[in-house]
Write an enzyme that holds these catalytic residues in place. Structure first.
Site, PDB file in Angstrom:
ATOM      1  N   GLU A  71       6.493 -16.541  -9.560  1.00  0.00           N
ATOM      2  CA  GLU A  71       5.815 -15.262  -9.333  1.00  0.00           C
ATOM      3  C   GLU A  71       5.290 -14.608 -10.599  1.00  0.00           C
ATOM      4  O   GLU A  71       4.259 -13.942 -10.544  1.00  0.00           O
ATOM      5  CB  GLU A  71       6.693 -14.292  -8.537  1.00  0.00           C
ATOM      6  CG  GLU A  71       7.953 -13.822  -9.220  1.00  0.00           C
ATOM      7  CD  GLU A  71       8.771 -12.876  -8.331  1.00  0.00           C
ATOM      8  OE1 GLU A  71       9.997 -12.876  -8.464  1.00  0.00           O
ATOM      9  OE2 GLU A  71       8.188 -12.144  -7.524  1.00  0.00           O
TER      10      GLU A  71
ATOM     11  N   GLU B 158      16.398 -19.048  -6.842  1.00  0.00           N
ATOM     12  CA  GLU B 158      16.003 -17.727  -7.350  1.00  0.00           C
ATOM     13  C   GLU B 158      15.286 -17.859  -8.705  1.00  0.00           C
ATOM     14  O   GLU B 158      14.256 -17.209  -8.941  1.00  0.00           O
ATOM     15  CB  GLU B 158      17.243 -16.829  -7.468  1.00  0.00           C
ATOM     16  CG  GLU B 158      17.071 -15.539  -8.232  1.00  0.00           C
ATOM     17  CD  GLU B 158      16.041 -14.574  -7.633  1.00  0.00           C
ATOM     18  OE1 GLU B 158      15.528 -14.846  -6.534  1.00  0.00           O
ATOM     19  OE2 GLU B 158      15.735 -13.575  -8.299  1.00  0.00           O
TER      20      GLU B 158
ATOM     21  N   TRP C 247      -2.690  -2.835  -1.522  1.00  0.00           N
ATOM     22  CA  TRP C 247      -2.388  -4.267  -1.575  1.00  0.00           C
ATOM     23  C   TRP C 247      -3.205  -4.859  -0.432  1.00  0.00           C
ATOM     24  O   TRP C 247      -2.962  -4.551   0.731  1.00  0.00           O
ATOM     25  CB  TRP C 247      -0.889  -4.509  -1.366  1.00  0.00           C
ATOM     26  CG  TRP C 247      -0.515  -5.951  -1.463  1.00  0.00           C
ATOM     27  CD1 TRP C 247      -0.257  -6.672  -2.600  1.00  0.00           C
ATOM     28  CD2 TRP C 247      -0.343  -6.866  -0.367  1.00  0.00           C
ATOM     29  NE1 TRP C 247       0.051  -7.966  -2.272  1.00  0.00           N
ATOM     30  CE2 TRP C 247       0.008  -8.113  -0.915  1.00  0.00           C
ATOM     31  CE3 TRP C 247      -0.455  -6.757   1.015  1.00  0.00           C
ATOM     32  CZ2 TRP C 247       0.247  -9.245  -0.123  1.00  0.00           C
ATOM     33  CZ3 TRP C 247      -0.219  -7.878   1.803  1.00  0.00           C
ATOM     34  CH2 TRP C 247       0.125  -9.099   1.227  1.00  0.00           C
TER      35      TRP C 247
ATOM     36  N   LYS D 292       5.815  -4.725  -4.696  1.00  0.00           N
ATOM     37  CA  LYS D 292       7.269  -4.588  -4.724  1.00  0.00           C
ATOM     38  C   LYS D 292       7.865  -4.420  -3.332  1.00  0.00           C
ATOM     39  O   LYS D 292       8.956  -4.879  -3.062  1.00  0.00           O
ATOM     40  CB  LYS D 292       7.615  -3.377  -5.596  1.00  0.00           C
ATOM     41  CG  LYS D 292       9.083  -3.157  -5.833  1.00  0.00           C
ATOM     42  CD  LYS D 292       9.579  -4.035  -6.939  1.00  0.00           C
ATOM     43  CE  LYS D 292      11.077  -4.015  -7.096  1.00  0.00           C
ATOM     44  NZ  LYS D 292      11.582  -5.257  -7.668  1.00  0.00           N
TER      45      LYS D 292
ATOM     46  N   ASN E 276      -1.408   2.583   5.267  1.00  0.00           N
ATOM     47  CA  ASN E 276      -0.520   1.486   4.872  1.00  0.00           C
ATOM     48  C   ASN E 276      -0.151   0.766   6.154  1.00  0.00           C
ATOM     49  O   ASN E 276       0.348   1.393   7.091  1.00  0.00           O
ATOM     50  CB  ASN E 276       0.725   2.061   4.181  1.00  0.00           C
ATOM     51  CG  ASN E 276       1.898   1.082   4.133  1.00  0.00           C
ATOM     52  OD1 ASN E 276       3.040   1.491   4.229  1.00  0.00           O
ATOM     53  ND2 ASN E 276       1.633  -0.193   3.995  1.00  0.00           N
ATOM     54  N   GLY E 277      -0.416  -0.544   6.195  1.00  0.00           N
ATOM     55  CA  GLY E 277      -0.080  -1.297   7.410  1.00  0.00           C
ATOM     56  C   GLY E 277      -1.184  -2.276   7.720  1.00  0.00           C
ATOM     57  O   GLY E 277      -2.047  -2.557   6.880  1.00  0.00           O
TER      58      GLY E 277
ATOM     59  N   ARG F 183       3.815  -0.386  -4.773  1.00  0.00           N
ATOM     60  CA  ARG F 183       3.468  -0.850  -3.436  1.00  0.00           C
ATOM     61  C   ARG F 183       2.131  -1.581  -3.382  1.00  0.00           C
ATOM     62  O   ARG F 183       1.744  -2.117  -2.356  1.00  0.00           O
ATOM     63  CB  ARG F 183       3.428   0.333  -2.463  1.00  0.00           C
ATOM     64  CG  ARG F 183       4.727   1.111  -2.416  1.00  0.00           C
ATOM     65  CD  ARG F 183       4.603   2.302  -1.512  1.00  0.00           C
ATOM     66  NE  ARG F 183       4.587   1.900  -0.125  1.00  0.00           N
ATOM     67  CZ  ARG F 183       5.657   1.754   0.639  1.00  0.00           C
ATOM     68  NH1 ARG F 183       6.842   1.998   0.132  1.00  0.00           N
ATOM     69  NH2 ARG F 183       5.544   1.381   1.884  1.00  0.00           N
TER      70      ARG F 183
ATOM     71  N   CYS G 296       0.857  -1.183   0.000  1.00  0.00           N
ATOM     72  CA  CYS G 296       0.000   0.000   0.000  1.00  0.00           C
ATOM     73  C   CYS G 296       0.896   1.236   0.000  1.00  0.00           C
ATOM     74  O   CYS G 296       1.956   1.256   0.619  1.00  0.00           O
ATOM     75  CB  CYS G 296      -0.933   0.100   1.199  1.00  0.00           C
ATOM     76  SG  CYS G 296      -2.139  -1.212   1.290  1.00  0.00           S
TER      77      CYS G 296
ATOM     78  N   HIS H 255      16.712 -37.999  -2.414  1.00  0.00           N
ATOM     79  CA  HIS H 255      16.170 -38.168  -1.063  1.00  0.00           C
ATOM     80  C   HIS H 255      14.664 -37.934  -1.022  1.00  0.00           C
ATOM     81  O   HIS H 255      14.108 -37.740   0.056  1.00  0.00           O
ATOM     82  CB  HIS H 255      16.894 -37.226  -0.089  1.00  0.00           C
ATOM     83  CG  HIS H 255      18.362 -37.522   0.022  1.00  0.00           C
ATOM     84  ND1 HIS H 255      18.851 -38.666   0.614  1.00  0.00           N
ATOM     85  CD2 HIS H 255      19.452 -36.857  -0.435  1.00  0.00           C
ATOM     86  CE1 HIS H 255      20.172 -38.672   0.540  1.00  0.00           C
ATOM     87  NE2 HIS H 255      20.560 -37.584  -0.107  1.00  0.00           N
TER      88      HIS H 255
ATOM     89  N   LYS I  50      11.355 -16.849  -9.649  1.00  0.00           N
ATOM     90  CA  LYS I  50      10.954 -15.980 -10.775  1.00  0.00           C
ATOM     91  C   LYS I  50       9.810 -16.630 -11.548  1.00  0.00           C
ATOM     92  O   LYS I  50       8.843 -15.972 -11.904  1.00  0.00           O
ATOM     93  CB  LYS I  50      12.124 -15.749 -11.756  1.00  0.00           C
ATOM     94  CG  LYS I  50      13.263 -14.901 -11.292  1.00  0.00           C
ATOM     95  CD  LYS I  50      12.989 -13.428 -11.218  1.00  0.00           C
ATOM     96  CE  LYS I  50      12.486 -13.051  -9.870  1.00  0.00           C
ATOM     97  NZ  LYS I  50      13.390 -12.742  -8.816  1.00  0.00           N
TER      98      LYS I  50
HETATM   99  C1  F6R Z   1      11.117 -11.698  -5.917  1.00  0.00           C
HETATM  100  C2  F6R Z   1      11.037 -10.519  -5.095  1.00  0.00           C
HETATM  101  C3  F6R Z   1      10.797 -10.689  -3.645  1.00  0.00           C
HETATM  102  C4  F6R Z   1      11.751  -9.761  -2.857  1.00  0.00           C
HETATM  103  C5  F6R Z   1      11.454  -9.845  -1.354  1.00  0.00           C
HETATM  104  C6  F6R Z   1      12.413  -9.017  -0.542  1.00  0.00           C
HETATM  105  O1  F6R Z   1      11.343 -11.391  -7.246  1.00  0.00           O
HETATM  106  O2  F6R Z   1      11.154  -9.423  -5.570  1.00  0.00           O
HETATM  107  O3  F6R Z   1      10.964 -11.999  -3.249  1.00  0.00           O
HETATM  108  O4  F6R Z   1      13.065 -10.159  -3.111  1.00  0.00           O
HETATM  109  O5  F6R Z   1      10.143  -9.406  -1.114  1.00  0.00           O
HETATM  110  O6  F6R Z   1      12.376  -7.681  -0.933  1.00  0.00           O
HETATM  111  P1  F6R Z   1      13.544  -6.696  -0.541  1.00  0.00           P
HETATM  112  O7  F6R Z   1      14.767  -7.118  -1.240  1.00  0.00           O
HETATM  113  O8  F6R Z   1      13.048  -5.354  -0.962  1.00  0.00           O
HETATM  114  O9  F6R Z   1      13.693  -6.794   0.952  1.00  0.00           O
END
Ligand code: F6R
Length: 590
Positions: free
Chosen positions: A474, A467, A74, A585, A100-101, A27, A2, A490, A471
């Site tokens: 998500e 990682e 959000w 984000k 926000n919160g 956000r 948010c 295993h 990707k």
């Molecule tokens: C994945 C992604 C999230 C962030 C995670 C941590 O692509 O973007 O998994 O990596 O929310 O975010 P930061 O790095 O901002 O603490």
């Protein structure tokens, strides 16, 4: 998650707010809304969807008046509906609140408020609007009612409030969620992120928990947690405005993938003194613990290998949301390395607060200048990669790796050697990106019908598998698992059947021979192998080429084509890779 914004001044509040909301949309993009005060009335418009969709449907930017608040959501309490969109108002339509919160005492508050007020949403925020309504006394200032209401709520909040009772005033307060005040000439701003108002002013005050801002066009004062007027120094920011340009790319994510060769060079460009200070912190500590979430955690896992390989320093990586359960092992001899693109991730900040309360020192690796994490750390190393608009981390992940490589090599007094190789990789990556942007989409399209993928790797590349899998999950909404190849036998091997896609990260480093035998094991069970390597192999059904780099640096070379694979898998499924569902984000709730 948010984003909130408030404006009071001479300009059209709705125009300034909409401009800011566009820069806050990272956000949250479940819904959006704006409330302004004009001619003694509250004017409110809100709707479900991305900001441009809500604007097209409701024309938020046409709301009248010079004072107002805005929000991008959000969802936490309550589904993604028009009723749950912010701002929320009181029964009499005098007060508007954006938040926000998340409130922890939501149930209790709702029971208290429901009998006396007409509730139209399921949100925790609406309860705050009604609490303020209860405390608003004729003739008394709005801030008094806000301060009293806030005493009843538990949880995290950045609240921005406006009211018809004092038409040019905005009151804002925070606890656990970021809030920055922007000081203009005859106008003032408040927001979750200074980027929202950066085109109008660079003079800011970062608020701390418990503080309340009261602002009118010509005046601002700040109240401390105890309600007393307090003086806080402003700072003039020396940062670039994040320009939302795709530069000819269709998506921010693809643009940011292509920016990575440059991101390497920008990350190398560190203040020598900061890197030295960071290395000293590591050397002077007895134990080193990384803490991070999501992609930043995978970067930290690679950092952990590098610390061990290059500096012979053992370290651990703890998921930030689990950090509090390890508090007993943290003391004044511990260095916590907090890795976070945004510097606002609530889980990371909570872990850092826990560590600081036990005397630990904090080294943070962040992208956002002025972020909460940066401001609370003993030492900060910045990624310098510019704003990342795609929700999925790409160039920020790579930049985190670069910093961790630099730090590992500087612990061993070999920083120049790392810089040379990183520069070389930047050039190789540029060529490899062009090659793979032709080849990888074909593989993504071919495999678009599959709904489960496995990524396997060994050693330092193990975290790359995690990682890359994250990707794909998500942005392509495909279930996948990133695994240590040695773990397959295993248990997970039972899931491999005829045609199961297995993406094998098999560079020519010390893991090569071993991973080839793991590939043989899955291939014998019918797996379809996508091999990522600088050397072709007959075991691969599809070969994705990576550049040959020096030992240890393969994670940098491997992750980029796998980001491309996730991106093109998203496109092949007709999805929006920039704004995946349910995500945001900056994750500012725990
Ligand atoms: C994945 C992604 C999230 C962030 C995670 C941590 O692509 O973007 O998994 O990596 O929310 O975010 P930061 O790095 O901002 O603490």
């Amino acid at each position: 998650m948010c984003g909130v914004i408030g404006y009071t001044g001479k300009q059209s509040a709705a125009t300034v707010i909409m401009d800011g909301l566009a820069r806050l949309e990272y956000r949250g993009y479940d819904s959006a809304g704006v409330a302004t005060v004009f001619n003694g009335d509250l004017h409110l418009k809100k709707g479900v969807g991305k900001l441009e969709e809500v604007e097209a449907a409701c024309l938020l930017s046409r709301l009248p008046g010079n004072t107002g608040i805005g929000h991008v959501r959000w969802a936490t309490h309550g589904g993604v509906t028009m009723e749950n969109a912010h701002p929320h108002v009181d029964c009499l339509n005098y007060i508007a609140v954006a938040h926000n919160g998340i409130l922890e005492n939501y149930q209790k508050l709702r029971r208290r408020v429901v009998s006396r007020h007409k509730l139209v949403s399921e949100t925790d925020t609406e309860l705050i609007a009604h609490l303020i309504e209860e405390y608003l006394v004729p003739g008394a200032p709005l801030e008094q009612a806000v301060t009293k209401a806030v005493k009843e709520i538990k949880g995290t909040y950045a609240l921005v409030v406006t009211s018809t009772v004092e038409p040019n005033k905005i009151v804002a307060t925070r606890c656990g969620s970021p809030l920055v005040l922007g000081l203009g000439k005859g106008e003032n701003f408040i927001s979750s992120d200074f980027q929202a108002f950066l085109p109008y002013t660079r003079e800011v005050v970062f608020l701390d928990d418990g503080e309340t801002v009261v602002m009118t066009p010509g005046k601002v004062h700040i109240l401390s947690a105890s309600g007393k007027k307090t003086r806080k120094d402003s700072v003039v920011l020396d940062v670039d405005l994040a320009v939302r340009e795709k530069n000819g790319f269709d998506y921010f994510m693809l643009k940011e993938i292509f920016e990575q060769p440059q991101a390497i060079l920008s990350a190398i460009n560190q203040e020598k003194s900061a890197l030295k200070k960071a290395a000293n912190l590591v050397n002077n500590s007895q134990s080193v613990v990384f803490t991070a979430c999501g992609s930043s955690r995978y970067a930290s896992l690679i950092g952990r290998y590098m610390f061990s390989k290059i500096a012979h320093r053992f370290s651990d990586v703890i998921i930030s949301s689990e950090f509090c359960y390890f508090g007993d092992s943290v003391d004044e001899n511990t260095l916590v390395i907090a890795v976070s693109q945004s510097g606002e991730t609530a889980d990371v900040i909570e872990g850092v607060i826990e560590a600081q309360s036990r005397g630990a020192k904090i080294l943070s690796i962040v992208n956002t200048i002025g972020s909460t994490l940066a401001r609370m750390s003993d030492c900060v190393l910045y990624l310098n990669c510019g704003t990342e608009f795609g929700v999925a981390a790409t160039k920020s992940f790579l930049s985190e790796l670069v910093i961790l490589y630099l730090l590992s090599f500087s612990l061993a007094g070999r920083q120049e050697e790392a810089e040379e190789e990183l520069k070389r990789i930047s050039e190789l990556m540029d060529e490899n990106l062009r090659l793979n942007n032709d080849e990888v989409p074909k593989a993504a399209l071919k495999l678009a019908g599959h709904d489960k993928f496995y990524y396997i790797a060994r050693g330092i590349n193990f975290a790359v598998a995690g990682e890359a899998s994250l990707k794909l999950k998500e942005i392509a909404y495909v279930h996948s698992e990133g695994m240590s190849a040695g773990e397959l036998k295993h248990g997970t091997l039972a899931l491999v059947e005829e045609g199961t896609p297995v993406i094998a990260i098999a560079p020519c480093d010390d893991t090569h021979e071993h991973i080839l035998s793991n590939i043989s094991e899955v291939k014998a069970r019918g797996a379809y192998i996508i091999g990522l390597s600088d050397k072709p192999d007959k075991l691969f059904d599809i070969h994705i080429e990576i550049p040959r780099v020096n030992e240890y640096y393969y994670p940098l070379a491997c992750i980029v084509p796998l980001q491309l694979f996730a991106f093109h898998s998203s496109i092949a499924r007709s999805l929006d890779p920039d704004r995946p569902r349910n995500l945001a984000k900056s994750v500012t709730v725990t």
